[in-house]
Scaffold this motif. Structure first.
Motif, PDB file in Angstrom:
ATOM      1  N   LEU A 160      60.101  36.344  32.137  1.00 46.45           N
ATOM      2  CA  LEU A 160      58.986  36.179  31.205  1.00 46.45           C
ATOM      3  C   LEU A 160      59.255  35.063  30.208  1.00 46.45           C
ATOM      4  O   LEU A 160      60.346  34.947  29.657  1.00 46.45           O
ATOM      5  N   ALA A 161      58.237  34.258  29.978  1.00 51.35           N
ATOM      6  CA  ALA A 161      58.332  33.152  29.019  1.00 51.35           C
ATOM      7  C   ALA A 161      58.413  33.703  27.595  1.00 51.35           C
ATOM      8  O   ALA A 161      58.059  34.860  27.337  1.00 51.35           O
ATOM      9  N   PRO A 162      58.858  32.896  26.648  1.00 49.18           N
ATOM     10  CA  PRO A 162      58.969  33.365  25.261  1.00 49.18           C
ATOM     11  C   PRO A 162      57.620  33.780  24.675  1.00 49.18           C
ATOM     12  O   PRO A 162      56.571  33.245  25.034  1.00 49.18           O
ATOM     13  N   GLU A 163      57.681  34.745  23.764  1.00 48.82           N
ATOM     14  CA  GLU A 163      56.527  35.064  22.944  1.00 48.82           C
ATOM     15  C   GLU A 163      56.397  33.994  21.854  1.00 48.82           C
ATOM     16  O   GLU A 163      57.359  33.301  21.531  1.00 48.82           O
ATOM     17  N   GLU A 164      55.182  33.845  21.311  1.00 50.31           N
ATOM     18  CA  GLU A 164      54.946  32.832  20.276  1.00 50.31           C
ATOM     19  C   GLU A 164      54.305  33.469  19.058  1.00 50.31           C
ATOM     20  O   GLU A 164      53.469  34.370  19.171  1.00 50.31           O
ATOM     21  N   THR A 165      54.701  32.991  17.887  1.00 51.88           N
ATOM     22  CA  THR A 165      54.130  33.455  16.632  1.00 51.88           C
ATOM     23  C   THR A 165      53.616  32.267  15.837  1.00 51.88           C
ATOM     24  O   THR A 165      54.329  31.273  15.667  1.00 51.88           O
ATOM     25  N   THR A 166      52.387  32.367  15.360  1.00 50.93           N
ATOM     26  CA  THR A 166      51.809  31.310  14.522  1.00 50.93           C
ATOM     27  C   THR A 166      51.459  31.896  13.158  1.00 50.93           C
ATOM     28  O   THR A 166      51.105  33.070  13.030  1.00 50.93           O
ATOM     29  N   ASN A 167      51.572  31.053  12.143  1.00 49.10           N
ATOM     30  CA  ASN A 167      51.292  31.458  10.774  1.00 49.10           C
ATOM     31  C   ASN A 167      50.379  30.423  10.130  1.00 49.10           C
ATOM     32  O   ASN A 167      50.688  29.226  10.115  1.00 49.10           O
ATOM     33  N   GLU A 180      50.258  35.812  13.610  1.00 48.91           N
ATOM     34  CA  GLU A 180      49.888  36.398  14.904  1.00 48.91           C
ATOM     35  C   GLU A 180      50.943  36.085  15.950  1.00 48.91           C
ATOM     36  O   GLU A 180      51.345  34.935  16.124  1.00 48.91           O
ATOM     37  N   ARG A 181      51.367  37.140  16.642  1.00 50.11           N
ATOM     38  CA  ARG A 181      52.348  37.005  17.717  1.00 50.11           C
ATOM     39  C   ARG A 181      51.677  37.339  19.042  1.00 50.11           C
ATOM     40  O   ARG A 181      51.051  38.401  19.178  1.00 50.11           O
ATOM     41  N   THR A 182      51.816  36.454  20.020  1.00 48.00           N
ATOM     42  CA  THR A 182      51.156  36.614  21.312  1.00 48.00           C
ATOM     43  C   THR A 182      52.173  36.739  22.443  1.00 48.00           C
ATOM     44  O   THR A 182      53.361  36.466  22.270  1.00 48.00           O
ATOM     45  N   ASN A 183      51.684  37.144  23.598  1.00 50.17           N
ATOM     46  CA  ASN A 183      52.516  37.343  24.796  1.00 50.17           C
ATOM     47  C   ASN A 183      53.580  38.413  24.593  1.00 50.17           C
ATOM     48  O   ASN A 183      54.655  38.350  25.194  1.00 50.17           O
ATOM     49  N   ILE A 184      53.300  39.395  23.717  1.00 57.14           N
ATOM     50  CA  ILE A 184      54.257  40.478  23.495  1.00 57.14           C
ATOM     51  C   ILE A 184      54.415  41.284  24.782  1.00 57.14           C
ATOM     52  O   ILE A 184      53.433  41.645  25.434  1.00 57.14           O
ATOM     53  N   LYS A 185      55.661  41.574  25.121  1.00 56.42           N
ATOM     54  CA  LYS A 185      55.955  42.249  26.389  1.00 56.42           C
ATOM     55  C   LYS A 185      55.599  43.729  26.301  1.00 56.42           C
ATOM     56  O   LYS A 185      55.960  44.414  25.354  1.00 56.42           O
ATOM     57  N   THR A 186      54.906  44.207  27.323  1.00 53.77           N
ATOM     58  CA  THR A 186      54.448  45.593  27.385  1.00 53.77           C
ATOM     59  C   THR A 186      54.680  46.125  28.783  1.00 53.77           C
ATOM     60  O   THR A 186      54.578  45.380  29.761  1.00 53.77           O
ATOM     61  N   VAL A 187      54.993  47.405  28.886  1.00 52.19           N
ATOM     62  CA  VAL A 187      55.196  48.031  30.203  1.00 52.19           C
ATOM     63  C   VAL A 187      53.907  47.957  31.011  1.00 52.19           C
ATOM     64  O   VAL A 187      52.814  48.276  30.521  1.00 52.19           O
ATOM     65  N   ASP A 188      54.035  47.530  32.247  1.00 46.62           N
ATOM     66  CA  ASP A 188      52.891  47.442  33.155  1.00 46.62           C
ATOM     67  C   ASP A 188      52.404  48.855  33.505  1.00 46.62           C
ATOM     68  O   ASP A 188      53.180  49.666  34.028  1.00 46.62           O
ATOM     69  N   PRO A 189      51.138  49.180  33.206  1.00 46.25           N
ATOM     70  CA  PRO A 189      50.643  50.530  33.523  1.00 46.25           C
ATOM     71  C   PRO A 189      50.753  50.875  35.002  1.00 46.25           C
ATOM     72  O   PRO A 189      50.856  52.050  35.364  1.00 46.25           O
ATOM     73  N   ALA A 190      50.734  49.861  35.871  1.00 45.06           N
ATOM     74  CA  ALA A 190      50.798  50.106  37.316  1.00 45.06           C
ATOM     75  C   ALA A 190      52.223  50.187  37.842  1.00 45.06           C
ATOM     76  O   ALA A 190      52.455  50.589  38.977  1.00 45.06           O
ATOM     77  N   ASN A 191      53.215  49.776  36.991  1.00 45.46           N
ATOM     78  CA  ASN A 191      54.604  49.762  37.445  1.00 45.46           C
ATOM     79  C   ASN A 191      55.497  49.902  36.212  1.00 45.46           C
ATOM     80  O   ASN A 191      55.703  48.932  35.482  1.00 45.46           O
ATOM     81  N   SER A 192      56.038  51.087  35.980  1.00 44.54           N
ATOM     82  CA  SER A 192      56.801  51.364  34.752  1.00 44.54           C
ATOM     83  C   SER A 192      58.111  50.607  34.676  1.00 44.54           C
ATOM     84  O   SER A 192      58.746  50.569  33.622  1.00 44.54           O
ATOM     85  N   THR A 193      58.567  49.992  35.779  1.00 48.04           N
ATOM     86  CA  THR A 193      59.811  49.218  35.767  1.00 48.04           C
ATOM     87  C   THR A 193      59.571  47.746  35.464  1.00 48.04           C
ATOM     88  O   THR A 193      60.505  46.958  35.446  1.00 48.04           O
ATOM     89  N   LYS A 194      58.337  47.368  35.211  1.00 52.54           N
ATOM     90  CA  LYS A 194      57.981  45.968  35.019  1.00 52.54           C
ATOM     91  C   LYS A 194      57.340  45.755  33.655  1.00 52.54           C
ATOM     92  O   LYS A 194      56.582  46.598  33.167  1.00 52.54           O
TER      93      LYS A 194
END
Length: 699
Positions: free
Chosen positions: A499-506, A530-544
């Motif tokens: 996964l690419a880095p998350e980004e935060t803008t102010n 605001e912080r974007t691209n925050i990593k979240t567990v995939d609802p369809a695959n809990s290991t991703k």
């Protein structure tokens, strides 16, 4: 070099420093005298009108289009602040975390700042509790700071400015306090024509209002300043810290609140001194060479290396059965060993062009860190009554195979450019850009596990415009962006390595106003973070994990700091934070995370601290600290209630001696000072009413 040998090396270096200084001459150059006079004039000041961290130069706050809070040494002494947590409660918008009972950890403007600790501009992301005996000032930058400091800093960063040679005074302080707290500090310094030295340190032995809690720590930090010639100087610094204490995760929750028990109640092993402890050792050394080439060019090269180890064992609350009113215990153990270095080379150029004046900073930063980690975990080692727990006697070792056994290698190569411009008579600007090549490698030593690696190339910009209609006020608008790579300061995992880095803008607008000839500063700011691209567990695959999360904070901050007329000094602030998760597919405690408030972040928080010199000998002070309700977990199912505490201080000086009395939590308020942030059952009660008495000798 191992930390066990480092203390001996530092002590030897200290003796060498003392003996060498005695050979130095007694006359100082006029340049050195000017610098020293400036420092002495600010010694007993509440300051705040100048800051270094935001620009990597000693800058007037009116010229900085960003919110920066500077906590000088005098504030720390007046409040008898012993820890970074003690200092940061003066900064609204900063939320306190338990830090797993073994490290300093906060959130800033609604975002965790676990890896955003710095010392003299160097990254200091090892997981430990810092000591303040060698600290001259603590500076907190609000908003992204990647433009000068690289990865991290969503909501901001914390930079500790260490004490340095160049003063010709010393002091020794001895303190005793509630719960058998005993602490001694020393700060010895002498200035010579060519050589100046300083040696600081502390010893502390304390119990706590928390059952079974204890603290034993030792710190020492020598430094040497060699004035090679009128334009060149070499600064050598070293420090060593050893800290051993109970690993305290706090108390569990019940029906949406922390369980209603005495603040002393401990949830862990009955033999906690042997089974639940954290012992960390940190040693570092740095060398900074500064050279003024001519009136417009100056060069600086700074190198810092460090070594850190941690041996941690802990018992934590696992799950709570609210119907049966029982709580289960889990066991954990962590072993960490880190070493690394950072080198910064900076060229500063001053010039005029087409009616504009520029101060340009060209910088290169190289760094490499090696982080070894072994962790063990064991669930449900015991179950007991929630309100009257019978604590189990547990072994030191945690059974089973390690849940993690890896080495993370982090390599940084960065180039940065900053221009502080003076445009028309009332206009200034601050522009900056940084390029980072951040390489991560994780060697997983467990059988059947694969090694991981990724390399990110990122650009972090900043732009700010300042309007100064008078010499006392400034109005600004600013925008900046930072990046947060996968794992950031830890080992990569299979679910985040791609996964690419998350980004935060102010985006921020604000105003600053100086009072009493620059002795005090008022500030106000409005911002959206605001912080974007925050990593979240995939609802369809809990290991991703998938990058679909967005978190936003809209806020207002007000501040007042400095030296007023009539012997008054003030440090005050207020923050309103509307921090929410805007987009997320995650769930927590059966609740969707989307739309929930950010953890450990109150909507309203504020503080006022005032002191007044009633005479040359007697000074009085006091303050009030308010923190609104916060949520302990991302599902917002457990609330940490709001609280207000009050503190008092009295100091009497007689010649070179000072005697200071501090009374904290005057009204003996019960409150929760910190939470975990992602676990609802790890909440730390605040200290009841307590007192300390400090005797200080200056010579």
């Amino acid at each position: 070099m191992r930390p066990s040998h480092t203390l001996t090396a530092i002590a030897s270096a200290s003796l060498l420093t003392l003996s060498t200084t005695s050979l130095a001459g007694e006359e100082a150059s006029s340049e050195v005298i000017t610098i020293t006079a400036s420092k002495v004039s600010r010694e007993k000041s509440y300051g705040g009108t100048r800051a270094r961290s935001a620009t990597r130069s000693d800058a007037d706050q009116l010229d900085i289009p960003q919110t920066v809070t500077a906590l000088p040494r005098q504030v720390l002494d007046d409040q008898a602040a012993r820890s970074l947590q003690d200092a940061l409660r003066n900064v609204p918008g900063v939320g306190l975390s338990t830090g797993d009972g073994q490290r300093d950890q906060v959130s800033i403007r609604g975002f965790t700042a676990i890896g955003d600790q710095f010392i003299d501009g160097f990254r200091d992301d090892a997981l430990y509790f810092r000591d303040l005996s060698n600290i001259e000032e603590v500076e907190i930058i609000k908003g992204p700071a990647s433009v000068l400091y690289g990865r991290g800093s969503s909501g901001g960063m914390i930079n500790r400015v260490s004490k340095r040679p160049g003063v010709d005074r010393s002091e020794i302080a001895l303190s005793i306090g509630s719960w058998a707290d005993k602490r001694g500090e020393f700060d010895l310094a002498r200035k010579g024509e060519k050589l100046s030295w300083r040696l600081t340190g502390a010893l502390e032995d304390a119990d706590s209002y928390r059952d079974q809690q204890f603290l034993k720590r030792q710190a020492i930090a020598p430094s040497l300043l060699y004035q090679i010639d009128a334009d060149t100087q070499l600064l050598l610094q070293a420090d060593y810290l050893k800290d051993r204490r109970l690993t305290d995760f706090g108390i569990p929750s019940y029906q949406g609140r922390p369980v209603d028990v005495d603040p002393s109640r401990y949830y862990g092993a009955a033999n906690a001194a042997d089974a639940d402890f954290s012992e960390s050792e940190v040693a570092s050394a740095s060398a900074t060479l500064s050279h003024r080439i001519n009136s417009s060019l100056s060069l600086r090269n700074a190198l810092r290396s460090y070594h850190y180890t941690l041996d941690r064992a802990n018992t934590t609350t696992g799950s709570v059965d609210e119907q049966a009113k029982t709580v289960s215990f889990n066991r954990g153990a962590v072993s960490r060993a880190e070493y690394g270095f950072f080198n910064q080379t900076e060229l500063t150029q001053k010039f005029a062009l087409a009616g504009t004046h520029h101060e340009v900073l060209y910088g290169i930063e190289l760094g490499r860190q090696s982080k070894d980690t072994i962790t063990y975990s064991q669930s449900k080692v015991a179950t007991t009554d929630l309100f009257n727990p019978v604590l189990p006697v547990l072994p030191r070792a945690v059974s089973g195979k390690p849940s993690a056994d890896n080495r993370a290698l982090l390599t940084t190569t960065a180039f940065y450019l900053q221009d502080q411009l003076s445009l028309a008579s009332h206009w200034k600007a601050l522009l900056g850009l940084r390029y980072d090549r951040f390489e991560q490698q994780t060697d997983d030593r467990r059988v059947g596990q694969s090694d991981l690696a990724r390399t990110d190339h990122t650009v972090s910009p900043r732009a700010g415009l300042v309007w100064q209609p008078t010499a006392q006020q400034s109005w600004y608008a600013a925008w900046s962006r930072s990046f947060q790579p996968s794992a950031e300061s830890f080992a990569l995992a299979a679910n985040n390595a791609d996964l690419a880095p998350e980004e935060t803008t102010n985006s921020e607008i604000g105003a600053k106003y100086e009072l009493f000839g620059g002795a005090a500063l008022l500030g106000a700011s409005l911002f959206r973070l605001e912080r974007t691209n925050i990593k979240t567990v995939d609802p369809a695959n809990s290991t991703k994990l998938i990058p679909v999360g967005v978190q936003r904070t809209d806020g207002l901050e007000l501040s007042a700091q400095g030296d007023l007329q009539g012997g008054w000094q003030i440090l005050a602030g207020y923050a309103y934070m509307d921090a929410k998760v805007i987009e997320s597919t995650a769930t927590d405690a059966g609740q969707p995370v989307q739309g929930k408030r950010a953890t450990l972040t109150p909507r309203h928080s504020g503080n006022v601290w005032l002191t007044r010199a009633l005479s040359e000998r007697l000074s009085l002070g006091g303050g009030v600290n308010y923190v609104g309700d916060r949520f302990a977990n991302t599902g917002n199912t457990v609330t940490l209630p709001s609280y207000t505490t009050a503190d008092l201080m009295a100091r009497y000086a007689l010649g070179a001696w000072q005697l200071q009395f501090n009374l904290n939590n005057l009204f003996d308020k019960r409150y929760i000072v910190a939470g975990h942030g992602s676990n609802a059952n790890l909440n730390l009660p605040g200290a009841p009413r307590n007192a300390s008495l400090t005797a200080r000798l200056r010579f």
